[in-house]
Structure formats: structure tokens, C-alpha cells
Design an enzyme around this catalytic site. Structure first.
Site, PDB file in Angstrom:
ATOM      1  N   ASP A  80       0.932  -1.304   0.012  1.00  0.00           N
ATOM      2  CA  ASP A  80      -0.060  -0.032   0.112  1.00  0.00           C
ATOM      3  C   ASP A  80       0.904   1.398   0.104  1.00  0.00           C
ATOM      4  OD1 ASP A  80      -2.707   1.383   0.359  1.00  0.00           O
ATOM      5  OD2 ASP A  80      -1.557   2.053   2.281  1.00  0.00           O
ATOM      6  N   GLU A 138       1.707  -0.477  -4.935  1.00  0.00           N
ATOM      7  CA  GLU A 138       0.803   0.756  -5.447  1.00  0.00           C
ATOM      8  C   GLU A 138       1.541   1.851  -5.491  1.00  0.00           C
ATOM      9  OE1 GLU A 138      -3.210   3.111  -3.881  1.00  0.00           O
ATOM     10  OE2 GLU A 138      -1.702   2.515  -2.452  1.00  0.00           O
ATOM     11  N   ASP A 181     -10.351   2.498  -4.368  1.00  0.00           N
ATOM     12  CA  ASP A 181      -9.829   3.919  -4.220  1.00  0.00           C
ATOM     13  C   ASP A 181     -10.628   4.786  -5.282  1.00  0.00           C
ATOM     14  OD1 ASP A 181      -8.547   3.997  -1.792  1.00  0.00           O
ATOM     15  OD2 ASP A 181      -6.675   3.725  -2.690  1.00  0.00           O
TER      16      ASP A 181
END
Length: 410
Positions: free
Chosen positions: A189, A214, A296
Site C-alpha cells: 500500500d 501501489e 479507491d
């Protein structure tokens, strides 16, 4: 079909999956999943997930968190979360293992919520829980006594200082523990928040079968919309992959940004000046995880959503092209049986025709209302409302849907 799933199960070499290049990922949650007894819900779906041909399932953050979605972790060694108890999680991991699907853990290690006030009156100490770090584990730019961050700040919370040896040692110990619990893959993340050299160290230490980072920053926009050329954007993602020792893949945010404009009648965007795909997929496909939306960009957050009436064109593109495609839970399970069936069909064609992360792409058309390409010299496809079909008797129609079609060689 079975050999795809069994391949990684039997392999303990972390590089083998990247070399093989035959992954299809499922992101198995959205922003609201914590409200719905999630581990139990997913356990029921494991047989369908396996039958559909997914090789790895990305699960939401499984550890104790200050926020229900899991992205403000505190006690990393507690597996009781709003998604369900440790017991239910372990039942799910066991079920995935039985069906030879790997479980991907969401690794949230850019930041961590403190338990007690320390230096400057900030909650930057972790007394009373495992990994009871003091303020030296927190970067100086986010209120700690550690060094400056090696990446971008995630504002408003203590950011972890990965330059500290004791921090890295503890994180590797925790990642190894997650592996022992039954997670085989990692998703890192907010990978912009700390240097990718630490990701390299963490992968080497914990040896996940597959990893993806990410690294998400903004595409290049001008006053009129998205720039045609996104080379600097994809280069930043490539640089991150390189700095991870090439051990991690990365989400192809460049392809997402371009594809969601292209489907609105700007398919010329899907060919770069060199005649290649314009995202990370065009430069380093074996490390590019392609996707349409995630928790997201889509879901109820909708920070950067793919146009909902063009979703299947998006999947017709990523599931026929090189790279490592990822399917979003909502599109697969919440948008109706028709979508589910069409996605499975495209996955099936990919597998049967042995399209993989390094398959060749020959782009034939990229006009306003039409894109067509031949992939691996085995399948060809078109998206858009322009009419097109391949010449030559060797091609037969494999599947078709709203604004897309795929052909395979007889």
C-alpha cells in the site's frame, strides 16, 4: 485449466510466477466490504473464484486498524478486524489453499497509529502492543524522532521510518509471520511513501510468491484533459519497479488513466508514438498489473472511476493483452450475472490461447471510435463502436459483447 493454478502452488521460488507470467488477480473487496461479514462472504465464493481461473486473491488489510477499512493499522499482530475474526480469516485462507488459489495480503507499512503520546505530545509511541516502538520509529516530518521520510508523506498520521534497522527487522519478522499464517502474496500500500529499496529487502526477507506495489501519482493533464504522452508517468512506475530489484510488479495506473479516456471515443490514445501500448504494459509488461478500478478509484470513494457503461470494453482490453490483469470485485460479483459471465469467458480465452504477461501485441487500428490488435499471433480483438473484423479465414469469433469482439485462430 488446472495447470495454471497448480503452477505457483508447487513453486517456492519467488521469481517463478513473474517469469511464468500467467497470473490473473481478483481484488476481492471494495470500500464498504467491512460492513458485510466479509471473510465469511468470501469463503462461500472460493469455489467460484477458483473455477473462474483466478490465481491470486487480494484481500483487504487483515490486521487491527483504527479505521474499519483497514488502512490505519495499529496492532499489526492482531488478526481481528472489521472484516471478521482471526478464526474466520484462517478458515478463508485454508479454503483458498484447498482450491489452489493464493491469498494476497494488503501490506500497510507506510504509517501506523500510535497508542500513547510521546515527543511533542503526538501519538507516536506504540506502548502496550507487539512491536512496541518509540518515537524513533516515526519520521521527523510526521512528528517523530526518526529520520526524514524516504518518500512522500501520508499526512495526518505517524509515518514509519524504514531507514531504522530495528524497524525493518521487525517488519520482516511480521511479514514472515503473515506468510506462516497462510498469505502467499503481498500488495504494498502507498508505495510512494518509502523507498523501494526497502520493498526489495522485505521481499527478500519474507519471500512472497508474488508482490505488487501501489505506486500511484497523477497522470499528466493539460487545460483540455489528459495528455496523449504519459511517458514520464509510466517512467516513474518503472523506476519504482527497478528500485525494488525488479522483484515486485506494480499497478499500471498509466494504462488505467489512458484507457478510461480512450473508451469515450479517443481510441487513438491506445497506440504510443512507437506503435506500442501506451502504459507500463507497453514498456515492461511482465511487471505491469493492469486493472479497471479498485477500492479507491471506484467503489463508493470514486476518486478516479472508469466510465461505468464502458467496463466490458476495458476488460476486453486488459484480459486479451500482455501484463498481469486484475479484476475488481464489484464488476465480477455486484454488477450482474452478465458481467460475471463475460469476464469469465474472456479469462477462459486468455488461458486457452495461452496469452501471458509477455505476449506480443500488433496494433492494427487506433482511431477515434475503434481499436484493434493481434496478441501473441493467437487472438485478435476490437473495442469501440467502429466496425472491424480480421481478414483471413483462420480467424473465428470467440466472444462478443457491447462494443467489443474477440477472435481466435482455428
Amino acid at each position: 485449466m488446472g495447470n495454471w493454478n497448480n503452477f505457483a502452488e508447487e513453486s517456492t521460488d519467488p521469481g517463478a510466477v513473474l517469469r511464468n507470467g500467467r497470473e490473473i488477480l481478483l481484488q476481492a473487496y471494495n470500500w464498504e466490504s467491512h460492513k458485510y461479514d466479509w471473510w465469511r462472504n468470501l469463503e462461500k465464493k472460493v469455489p467460484d473464484i477458483a473455477k473462474s481461473g483466478f490465481t491470486s486473491v487480494w484481500l483487504p488489510p487483515a490486521t487491527n486498524s483504527f479505521s474499519p477499512e483497514g488502512y490505519l493499522p495499529q496492532n499489526l499482530y492482531s488478526l481481528n478486524s472489521s472484516y471478521g475474526s482471526e478464526q474466520l480469516l484462517k478458515a478463508l485462507l485454508q479454503k483458498l489453499k484447498q482450491h489452489k488459489v493464493r491469498a494476497m495480503a494488503d501490506i500497510v507499512i507506510n504509517h501506523r497509529i500510535g497508542t500513547t503520546r510521546g515527543h511533542g505530545g503526538m501519538y507516536n509511541r506504540y506502548d502496550g502492543i507487539p512491536l512496541a516502538w518509540d518515537e524513533h520509529a516515526v519520521t521527523s516530518c510526521t512528528g517523530g524522532l526518526g529520520n526524514r521520510s524516504t518518500g512522500d508523506n501520508f499526512n495526518g498520521v505517524p509515518n514509519i521510518d524504514h531507514s531504522q534497522h530495528f524497524v525493518r527487522k521487525d517488519i520482516i519478522g511480521w511479514l514472515k509471520w503473515l506468510r506462516s499464517v497462510g498469505f502467499q502474496d503481498f500488495r504494498f500500500d502507498f508505495a510512494r511513501g518509502y523507498s523501494a529499496k526497502y520493498v526489495k529487502e522485505y521481499i527478500e526477507g519474507a519471500k512472497p510468491i508474488f508482490s505488487v506495489g501501489e505506486y500511484w501519482d497523477s497522470c499528466n493533464y493539460n487545460g483540455y484533459g489528459l495528455d496523449y504522452n504519459q511517458d514520464s508517468h509510466r517512467q516513474r512506475i518503472i523506476n519504482w519497479i527497478d528500485a525494488s530489484g525488479q522483484l515486485s510488479a506494480a499497478f499500471d495506473f498509466t494504462t488505467k488513466g489512458i484507457l478510461q479516456e480512450a473508451v469515450k471515443g479517443q481510441f487513438w490514445r491506445l497506440r504510443d508514438p512507437q506503435g506500442k501500448p501506451p502504459g507500463v504494459m507497453g514498456w515492461w509488461p511482465s511487471r505491469a498489473v493492469t486493472f479497471i478500478d479498485n477500492h479507491d478509484t471506484g467503489s463508493t470513494q470514486a476518486h478516479w472511476p472508469f466510465p461505468s457503461n464502458h467496463i466490458m470494453e476495458g476488460y476486453a482490453y486488459i484480459l486479451t493483452h500482455p501484463g498481469i490483469p486484475a479484476v475488481f470485485y464489484d464488476h465480477f460479483y455486484d454488477w450482474g450475472d452478465s458481467n460475471h459471465g463475460q469476464i469469465v469467458k474472456l479469462m477462459d480465452i486468455r488461458r486457452r490461447q495461452d496469452i501471458h504477461s509477455r505476449s506480443s501485441v500488433r496494433i492494427l487500428e487506433s482511431q477515434n471510435n475503434l481499436y484493434s490488435a493481434i496478441i501473441g499471433e493467437k487472438i485478435c480483438m476490437k473495442i469501440g463502436d467502429g466496425s472491424w473484423c480480421p481478414t483471413g479465414r483462420e480467424w473465428t469469433l470467440a466472444t462478443t459483447g457491447h462494443r467489443y469482439a474477440v477472435w481466435q485462430k482455428q
